[in-house]
Design an enzyme around this catalytic site. Structure first.
Site, PDB file in Angstrom:
ATOM      1  N   LEU A 322       0.854  -1.194   0.000  1.00 26.66           N
ATOM      2  CA  LEU A 322       0.000   0.000   0.000  1.00 26.66           C
ATOM      3  C   LEU A 322       0.884   1.236   0.000  1.00 26.66           C
ATOM      4  O   LEU A 322       1.461   1.595   1.026  1.00 26.66           O
ATOM      5  CB  LEU A 322      -0.912   0.011   1.233  1.00 26.66           C
ATOM      6  CG  LEU A 322      -1.910  -1.144   1.344  1.00 26.66           C
ATOM      7  CD1 LEU A 322      -2.416  -1.261   2.765  1.00 26.66           C
ATOM      8  CD2 LEU A 322      -3.060  -0.933   0.374  1.00 26.66           C
ATOM      9  N   THR A 323       1.006   1.887  -1.141  1.00 25.69           N
ATOM     10  CA  THR A 323       1.836   3.074  -1.210  1.00 25.69           C
ATOM     11  C   THR A 323       1.237   4.183  -0.362  1.00 25.69           C
ATOM     12  O   THR A 323       0.035   4.397  -0.357  1.00 25.69           O
ATOM     13  CB  THR A 323       1.998   3.536  -2.666  1.00 25.69           C
ATOM     14  OG1 THR A 323       2.684   2.517  -3.384  1.00 25.69           O
ATOM     15  CG2 THR A 323       2.801   4.816  -2.752  1.00 25.69           C
ATOM     16  N   CYS A 428      -1.062  -2.409 -11.229  1.00 28.86           N
ATOM     17  CA  CYS A 428      -1.299  -0.997 -10.937  1.00 28.86           C
ATOM     18  C   CYS A 428      -2.067  -0.343 -12.088  1.00 28.86           C
ATOM     19  O   CYS A 428      -1.624  -0.361 -13.233  1.00 28.86           O
ATOM     20  CB  CYS A 428       0.015  -0.271 -10.711  1.00 28.86           C
ATOM     21  SG  CYS A 428      -0.195   1.494 -10.391  1.00 28.86           S
ATOM     22  N   LYS A 468       1.858  -9.993  -8.750  1.00 29.62           N
ATOM     23  CA  LYS A 468       0.498  -9.562  -8.406  1.00 29.62           C
ATOM     24  C   LYS A 468      -0.153  -9.051  -9.690  1.00 29.62           C
ATOM     25  O   LYS A 468       0.355  -8.125 -10.329  1.00 29.62           O
ATOM     26  CB  LYS A 468       0.519  -8.462  -7.349  1.00 29.62           C
ATOM     27  CG  LYS A 468      -0.884  -8.065  -6.852  1.00 29.62           C
ATOM     28  CD  LYS A 468      -0.788  -7.173  -5.611  1.00 29.62           C
ATOM     29  CE  LYS A 468      -2.180  -6.929  -5.010  1.00 29.62           C
ATOM     30  NZ  LYS A 468      -2.989  -5.990  -5.772  1.00 29.62           N
ATOM     31  N   HIS A 510      -5.947  -9.778  -8.072  1.00 26.54           N
ATOM     32  CA  HIS A 510      -6.960  -8.818  -7.635  1.00 26.54           C
ATOM     33  C   HIS A 510      -8.160  -8.996  -8.558  1.00 26.54           C
ATOM     34  O   HIS A 510      -8.028  -8.877  -9.771  1.00 26.54           O
ATOM     35  CB  HIS A 510      -6.398  -7.396  -7.727  1.00 26.54           C
ATOM     36  CG  HIS A 510      -7.348  -6.341  -7.246  1.00 26.54           C
ATOM     37  ND1 HIS A 510      -7.045  -5.003  -7.263  1.00 26.54           N
ATOM     38  CD2 HIS A 510      -8.589  -6.423  -6.720  1.00 26.54           C
ATOM     39  CE1 HIS A 510      -8.066  -4.310  -6.778  1.00 26.54           C
ATOM     40  NE2 HIS A 510      -9.007  -5.154  -6.448  1.00 26.54           N
ATOM     41  N   ASN A 567      -7.371 -11.306  -3.779  1.00 17.30           N
ATOM     42  CA  ASN A 567      -7.342  -9.934  -3.277  1.00 17.30           C
ATOM     43  C   ASN A 567      -8.582  -9.189  -3.766  1.00 17.30           C
ATOM     44  O   ASN A 567      -8.935  -9.261  -4.932  1.00 17.30           O
ATOM     45  CB  ASN A 567      -6.061  -9.246  -3.761  1.00 17.30           C
ATOM     46  CG  ASN A 567      -6.015  -7.758  -3.458  1.00 17.30           C
ATOM     47  OD1 ASN A 567      -5.681  -6.967  -4.330  1.00 17.30           O
ATOM     48  ND2 ASN A 567      -6.351  -7.363  -2.245  1.00 17.30           N
ATOM     49  N   ARG A 592      -7.744  -2.448   1.463  1.00 20.96           N
ATOM     50  CA  ARG A 592      -8.622  -1.430   2.061  1.00 20.96           C
ATOM     51  C   ARG A 592      -9.205  -1.874   3.398  1.00 20.96           C
ATOM     52  O   ARG A 592      -9.409  -1.059   4.302  1.00 20.96           O
ATOM     53  CB  ARG A 592      -9.751  -1.070   1.097  1.00 20.96           C
ATOM     54  CG  ARG A 592      -9.355  -0.125  -0.010  1.00 20.96           C
ATOM     55  CD  ARG A 592     -10.584   0.321  -0.790  1.00 20.96           C
ATOM     56  NE  ARG A 592     -11.287  -0.807  -1.380  1.00 20.96           N
ATOM     57  CZ  ARG A 592     -12.562  -0.786  -1.766  1.00 20.96           C
ATOM     58  NH1 ARG A 592     -13.280   0.304  -1.581  1.00 20.96           N
ATOM     59  NH2 ARG A 592     -13.129  -1.839  -2.319  1.00 20.96           N
TER      60      ARG A 592
END
Length: 724
Positions: A322-323, A428, A468, A510, A567, A592
């Protein structure tokens, strides 16, 4: 919210006062533990309510906590929520805003080029004085030309803000380690300084250390820096990278081999296509050609090193990369609450190779992250798994070219000895990263993605490599199934030359496409399909071995098994165990859900909902503030940095709705509440989406903000700037 909080408010008095005070409209509610009738195996736990009475997208707040028009105080949360990967790439999205023009307009309500002002002393104290006794400072190399203050008493009186009175006036760093790394600059310096009289009658200010605390804080693992921080490289090593003095021989050799092999394959495949077009039949000579085809290609310059065995299971929940929010203090907090594995913020490969200070700071891990996980698998579940050699912390990188990822992986695994895994971000969705050919753009180039992962695996020494990914880049065209098969078995190009599997140890999916945003739920049915595929491929791994020659074990996934993580939208222990029990993933990566309620890991461990009281939730905020000061320093700059990241965290935690206020369970991460009030003033305050209330909460532990401090949340309606 009209309640004011003096800067000396502490958790013990301020929180309790807020919980006990308030108008008659606020119900007092002690901490409760709402436990479902859980079967012996929590994986099969069912929700209490089938949701038939629930309105989609709206949190079912109990009638007594709803606030009608004209009633105060109340909370009504906005819906400017970013999905998991947008949270992960926040720092890189901000870079896009710096370009201005059309890009800035496209962001609409988003603050993309955020600035946070400055938090610094009116005049800085020279480093030659900052940790020395008053009358015996070190020699300043700049002499009379130094622009910093050398008179300690003058600095303390005129240029440094008064000491903070939070934490009972005790410096959290000194309390934890027996000495303060900020020295005289510490905002709590009064708690670890004294004045002594010398033999000649002069009085001298000196810093105090506590040997008992220092001994108790000794690192449990070798190689740690001050404050129990690991993977911290020296300035000299960064300079060597900047000046290209540090060589990467493995990456150079493997990149050359990749380039040469790709050219040969292109020529070879062009010839095969020409033959097919002219209906050339495969005769005996052609079959012989198939058998000796691999002899035409060079072997890789070296094989990957044997990898450390990994384990992912139902008892090992994972904190996502988590950036911004996934900083060291937050990861430390989550590990304390039960997270078994953590990842760094997404680091860009090229700045890593170039020795950029900011990118290398992302590699730092806390001592708790380099210890083995607290839970180990049953005997024999993973062949050759050594729990004592395992650890919790992995790094995630992003790259658009193989050589960048290879060089970054080689230098990271060489300079950072405490890495569990190196993960490649292929999901991303941010435009800046996507247009650069990194992140989810790699999903559109599976052959290139495979080359990157193969190369990373070849140069990472004993550290395994993972990826990922997302379902795909477009909503109606999922590509993850084909990509997963390629990553597990190896693509046709590499199979043809006898290289076998890519050696990927784990894949995280994800359940959204790049195009999809937070307004729609993650697709766990598709994740389930992918999990079933990986199970089949793992079971058939021996049968799918190369038929021409046995593939070397070093080309296989560690233990010949690829782990699969799901995810997306995990917000409770029910979501977690349902994903494992019904979707078939090995474990779940939580993003989150952990930002909104970090104690989700406690819930998973306990197998039940935890209805945290307001004071319990505030104690988590307090703990983050302490860990922030430990990580970034207790001087003016460190306090400002801690405040900034605390406010970033509060921008997520305020969206948590206490389950004691809900009519139906389970809670859903996508639900937004109507206007409501908490069970006491503190609970209402913690749920506020007003930036002024976030500042108020930060001042409980960090005192009043510096006059030059500025906070710009992701949404422009929530900006804050100190008015002098």
């Amino acid at each position: 919210m009209t309640q004011s909080f003096p800067n000396e408010t502490t958790l013990n008095d301020g929180a309790k006062r807020l919980e006990n005070e308030g108008s008659g409209n606020f119900e007092e509610s002690p901490a409760k533990r709402i436990k479902l009738d859980k079967p012996e195996n929590p994986i099969h736990a069912q929700p209490e309510n089938n949701g038939a009475q629930r309105k989609k997208g709206t949190a079912p707040i109990r009638e007594e906590y709803l606030v009608r028009s004209g009633q105060e105080p109340s909370v009504k949360q906005t819906s400017d929520v970013r999905d998991d990967d947008e949270a992960e790439a926040a720092r890189h999205q901000e870079r896009a805003g710096e370009k201005g023009g059309k890009q800035r307009k496209k962001q609409k309500g988003q603050n993309t080029a955020r600035k946070f002002g400055k938090s610094q002393d009116e005049k800085g104290l020279c480093q030659s004085v900052s940790h020395s006794p008053e009358l015996s400072p070190r020699t300043c190399q700049f002499g009379d030309n130094c622009r910093f203050e050398h008179n300690l008493r003058k600095y303390l009186k005129e240029y440094k803000r008064e000491d903070l009175k939070t934490f009972n006036g005790m410096c959290p760093v000194w309390d934890a380690y027996g000495l303060c790394f900020s020295g005289w600059k510490c905002r709590f310096v009064g708690s670890h300084m004294t004045e002594r009289e010398l033999e000649d009658g002069r009085k001298e200010l000196v810093l105090v250390e506590d040997e008992e605390r220092k001994n108790a804080a000794m690192p449990l693992v070798e190689g740690g820096a001050e404050g129990g921080v690991f993977n911290s490289i020296s300035t000299e090593q960064k300079v060597d990278l900047m000046k290209k003095r540090r060589k990467t021989p493995k990456s150079d050799a493997y990149t050359t081999w990749l380039d040469e092999t790709s050219k040969q394959l292109e020529i070879h495949n062009h010839g095969r296509r020409f033959a097919d077009e002219n209906n050339v039949e495969a005769n005996g000579e052609a079959r012989d050609e198939v058998e000796d085809r691999r002899a035409q290609f060079k072997e890789p310059p070296f094989l990957p090193s044997e990898k450390r065995r990994l384990y992912f299971g139902s008892e090992t929940p994972v904190l996502a990369p988590l950036t911004t929010q996934g900083n060291l203090p937050f990861r430390r907090l989550c590990v304390e609450l039960g997270a078994q594995f953590t990842y760094s913020e997404m680091a860009m490969s090229l700045p890593i190779v170039q020795g950029h200070k900011g990118e290398w700071a992302l590699m730092k891990a806390h001592q708790s992250e380099v210890l083995p996980p607290t839970i180990k698998p049953n005997q024999g579940v993973v062949k050759d798994y050594d729990h004592s050699r395992d650890l919790k912390f992995g790094v995630q990188i992003s790259a658009n070219k193989p050589w960048q990822a290879l060089k970054a992986t080689e230098v990271m695994t060489a300079l950072c000895p405490h890495l569990r895994v190196v993960d490649l971000n292929c999901g991303c969705p941010i435009d800046l990263v996507y247009r650069d050919g990194a992140g989810s753009a790699l999903l559109e180039h599976p052959s290139k993605l495979e080359k990157i992962l193969r190369g990373m695996n070849a140069v990472s020494n004993e550290v395994p490599v993972s990826a990922k990914i997302r379902m795909g880049t477009k909503d109606n065209s999922p590509t993850a199934l084909k990509l997963i098969e390629r990553l597990v078995l190896g693509g046709p190009e590499f199979t043809e030359i006898g290289q076998g599997p890519a050696g990927v140890a784990a894949i995280t999916l994800h359940g959204r496409s790049r195009q999809q945003r937070y307004t729609r739920e993650a697709d766990w049915s598709y994740i389930s399909e992918c999990a079933a595929l990986i199970r089949r491929l793992n079971e058939r791994s021996d049968d799918l071995t190369d038929t021409i020659r046995e593939a070397d074990d070093r080309l296989q996934a560690p233990g010949r098994r690829v782990y699969f993580l799901g995810n997306g939208d995990c917000y409770s222990h029910e979501d977690y165990y349902r994903a494992i029990g019904e979707s078939g993933v090995d474990t779940v990566m939580i993003a989150r859900g952990a930002l909104m309620k970090p104690w989700i890991f406690e819930e998973i461990q306990a197998g039940q909902y935890l209805d945290k009281s307001a004071s319990e939730r505030l104690s988590i905020v307090e703990k983050f503030a302490k860990y922030g000061l430990n990580a970034w320093g207790s001087d003016e700059h460190g306090v400002g940095t801690t405040r900034r990241f605390l406010l970033e965290l509060l921008s997520f935690t305020h969206r948590y709705i206490p389950i004691g206020l809900l009519e139906h369970l389970p809670p859903r991460i996508q639900d937004r509440p109507p206007a409501y009030k908490g069970r006491n003033e503190l609970e209402t305050l913690l749920a506020s989406d007003n930036y002024k209330d976030w500042i108020k909460i930060s001042e409980m532990f960090l005192g009043p903000a510096h006059k030059d401090f500025k906070f710009e949340p992701k949404h422009k309606s929530n900006s804050y700037e100190i008015e002098g």
